[in-house]
Design a protein around this motif. Structure first.
Motif, short mmCIF file in Angstrom:
data_model
loop_
_atom_site.label_atom_id
_atom_site.label_comp_id
_atom_site.label_asym_id
_atom_site.label_seq_id
_atom_site.Cartn_x
_atom_site.Cartn_y
_atom_site.Cartn_z
N ILE A 1 106.70 31.87 -59.05
CA ILE A 1 105.59 31.73 -58.08
C ILE A 1 106.08 32.05 -56.66
N SER A 2 107.14 32.87 -56.58
CA SER A 2 107.68 33.15 -55.24
C SER A 2 106.64 33.87 -54.36
N ASP A 3 105.67 34.57 -54.98
CA ASP A 3 104.61 35.19 -54.17
C ASP A 3 103.78 34.12 -53.46
N LEU A 4 103.52 33.00 -54.17
CA LEU A 4 102.73 31.92 -53.56
C LEU A 4 103.56 31.12 -52.57
N LEU A 5 104.80 30.84 -52.97
CA LEU A 5 105.68 30.05 -52.08
C LEU A 5 105.92 30.78 -50.76
N ALA A 6 106.01 32.12 -50.85
CA ALA A 6 106.31 32.90 -49.64
C ALA A 6 105.24 32.71 -48.57
N LYS A 7 104.01 32.37 -49.00
CA LYS A 7 102.93 32.15 -48.01
C LYS A 7 103.08 30.79 -47.33
N GLU A 8 103.88 29.90 -47.94
CA GLU A 8 103.97 28.52 -47.45
C GLU A 8 105.22 28.24 -46.60
N VAL A 9 106.23 29.11 -46.75
CA VAL A 9 107.50 28.82 -46.06
C VAL A 9 107.93 30.01 -45.19
N ASP A 10 109.00 29.79 -44.41
CA ASP A 10 109.48 30.84 -43.51
C ASP A 10 110.59 31.68 -44.14
N PHE A 11 111.33 31.08 -45.09
CA PHE A 11 112.43 31.86 -45.71
C PHE A 11 112.74 31.31 -47.10
N PHE A 12 113.46 32.14 -47.86
CA PHE A 12 113.92 31.74 -49.20
C PHE A 12 115.44 31.74 -49.22
N SER A 13 116.01 30.83 -50.00
CA SER A 13 117.44 30.90 -50.26
C SER A 13 117.60 30.74 -51.77
N ILE A 14 118.19 31.74 -52.40
CA ILE A 14 118.24 31.72 -53.87
C ILE A 14 119.53 31.04 -54.33
N GLY A 15 119.36 29.94 -55.06
CA GLY A 15 120.52 29.19 -55.59
C GLY A 15 120.79 29.69 -57.01
N THR A 16 121.62 30.69 -57.11
CA THR A 16 121.83 31.33 -58.43
C THR A 16 122.57 30.42 -59.41
N ASN A 17 123.27 29.40 -58.89
CA ASN A 17 123.97 28.50 -59.82
C ASN A 17 122.96 27.76 -60.70
N ASP A 18 122.00 27.12 -60.03
CA ASP A 18 121.00 26.39 -60.80
C ASP A 18 119.99 27.34 -61.44
#
Ligand code: PEP
Ligand code: MG
Length: 536
Positions: free
Chosen positions: A431-448
């Protein structure tokens, strides 16, 4: 001889064994409970004084990791549970103060040592160290500090921060201990000193004074090496030194590809001293400040003031550079006794990270108040871990509004902070398309993200062979998240270990990632990779 490598590097030198002063608790006579409890109190004060002067020495030498460990020892000496355990033995069982400390020490050591959690096992060694210091003070004996006059590979049963602090560490080429783990102090200190270390290696007592090679990559100690082996290792050491020299020349060069694309190169850290180190290595800012560090290794919640001071210090050290503070990611593999979290059959999928915070708003508000107050001194962004829905972001925003209102009411200053979501669950990526409308940036935690996407426990060493961080599913999630983020003007950073994997840097850059955030030790290696890539 084979041990477990915990700090990388090659050392060639003479072996020296560090032997701690023996004590004999059976020596003194029981003087009655009041007298013994008084003796105990005096010895504890003396032990605290010694530790305090060692702490100051460590701090003056810039060894913040050691100073903070010694600080925690001082706190442990005042731990009511420890004092009570000793005093009860004096009162009820008529033990001398020495015997009581030794008996309580062994009980706690056994208890912590038998826990599955390697962190608690490492704490068992702390108990041993502080207890021995009290016993020494009860006996009136003096600590003998080995006077190292030559460069040596130091061997010991185990080394505590107070041991290392008393040593002339300039003379130590490497550490080898019989006990210990990746989380033991020897490992932490060796890594912070940037020298090789191997633990869990049962060296023979008769090896003292012999020439040896310590391989901090594969955990081997080669005693009395033949000339050919020695020559091979000398060459390897010279190669490593040359590589380190070339890398160190990159410190002040920009993180740009051959065709001129700038890629933000940030560091993952847990404290202000780590930030100083990362800056010395040329990072542009901090992409992941793991704030749960403040909650571990202590008996009670950190206060707003304590947290504010730590965050404000980080902002000050960064002097205008980017600082991304991640709110506490507690639960799963990071348990904290005083939070009294319920037993969960599956804690990795349990009450962790932002779920804990939204269920314990008082703890959450305290941390957010501290972060917002620090934002008055320089740029701060806030990152929320383990997000799975946009409703969580709405709830977070509502707590933030409450926090800002309370700061306004108290007349405390704050600035606007960017709000980011960690993309570390398959749900968040989908749902990163939806989340992108709600926040200013993403940080991808590839470990989890890898653990949850592949349904492979990241801690299970037996499953390492299928824990594939380059799995097509992960690569598709990365591309999807980056594209969705960019459509809404969100910057996208990768802060999991994959960000430091230079075998995939070119692919990550071609996917369009804006920033990579890596451990300070990987900064130069990643910068070298970025500078060698042509994106188009
Ligand atoms: C991750 O999950 O990739 C991450 C950066 O967070 P942590 O390793 O602290 O869970
Ligand atoms: Mg994570």
């Amino acid at each position: 001889m084979q041990g477990k490598a915990v700090s990388e590097g090659i050392a060639i030198g003479v072996l020296s064994i560090y032997r701690k002063l023996a004590h004999n608790p059976g020596m003194s006579k029981y003087l009655g409970s009041v007298a013994e409890i008084n003796r105990l109190a005096v010895a504890r004060i003396q032990a605290k004084r010694e530790l305090e002067s060692l702490r100051i020495k460590a701090s003056m030498e810039g060894n913040e990791a050691g100073a903070s460990l010694l600080g925690s020892y001082i706190v442990m000496l005042d731990d009511p549970a420890f004092i009570d355990a000793v005093e009860r033995r004096i009162g009820d069982r008529h033990m001398t103060a020495e015997e009581a400390v030794e008996s309580a020490r062994d009980r706690i050591y056994e208890l912590f040592g038998s826990m599955d959690d390697p962190y608690m096992q490492a704490r068992a060694e702390d108990i041993r160290d502080i207890s021995d210091r009290v016993i020494r003070n009860l006996g009136g004996s003096v600590q003998i500090t080995p006077n190292l006059t030559d460069d040596v590979i130091l061997l010991a049963e185990d080394l505590t921060p107070s041991d290392t602090m008393q040593l002339n560490t300039d003379r130590v080429l490497a550490f080898v201990t019989k006990r210990g783990s990746n989380l033991s102090h020897t490992a932490i200190i060796a890594r912070s000193m940037n020298i090789p270390a191997v633990v869990a290696l049962d060296y023979p007592e008769g090896c003292e004074g012999k020439l040896a090679i310590l391989d901090g990559y594969n955990g081997e100690l080669i005693i009395d090496p033949d000339e050919a082996t020695l020559e091979r290792y000398r060459e390897r050491k010279a190669e490593l030194e040359e590589r380190a020299r070339i890398l160190s020349e990159l410190k002040s060069l920009p993180s740009v590809t051959l065709d001129g694309h700038h890629v933000g190169l940030l560091a993952n850290v847990g404290s202000a001293p780590d930030i100083k180190k990362a800056l010395e290595l040329g990072c542009e800012g901090i992409g992941l400040f793991r704030s749960e560090i403040f909650y571990l290794d202590r008996d009670d919640y950190p206060t707003e003031e304590e947290q504010y001071e730590a965050y404000a210090e980080a902002v000050r050290v960064l002097d205008g550079r980017e600082l991304v503070i991640r709110t506490i990611d507690i639960g799963a593999d990071k348990q904290v006794p005083y939070l009294q979290m319920k037993h969960e059959d599956n804690p990795a999928m349990g009450m962790r990270a932002v779920r804990y915070c939204l269920g314990h708003k008082d703890v959450f508000r305290t941390q957010l108040r501290a972060i917002y107050r620090a934002s008055a001194h320089g740029p701060v962004s806030i990152l929320f871990p383990m997000i799975i829905s946009i409703e969580e972001i709405w709830q977070i925003r509502s707590v933030i509004n409450e926090v800002k209102a309370s700061l306004d009411k108290d007349g405390l200053k704050y600035a606007t902070c960017k709000i980011g979501a960690m993309i570390e669950t398959p749900a968040a990526a989908m749902i990163s398309d939806l989340l992108a409308k709600e926040v200013d940036f993403f940080s991808i935690g590839t470990n989890d993200l890898t653990q949850y996407t592949l349904a492979v426990d990241r801690q299970n060493t037996e499953l390492e062979f299928i824990c594939d961080y380059h799995h097509e599913a992960i690569l598709r999630f990365l591309k999807m998240t980056i594209d969705n983020g960019h459509k809404e003007g969100c910057k996208v950073c990768i802060c999991g270990e994959l960000a430091a994997d230079t075998s995939i840097t070119a692919d990550l850059l071609r996917m369009g990632v804006d920033e990579l955030s890596v451990t300070p030790a990987s900064l130069l290696k990643v910068k070298q990779a970025i500078r060698g890539i042509r994106i188009s």
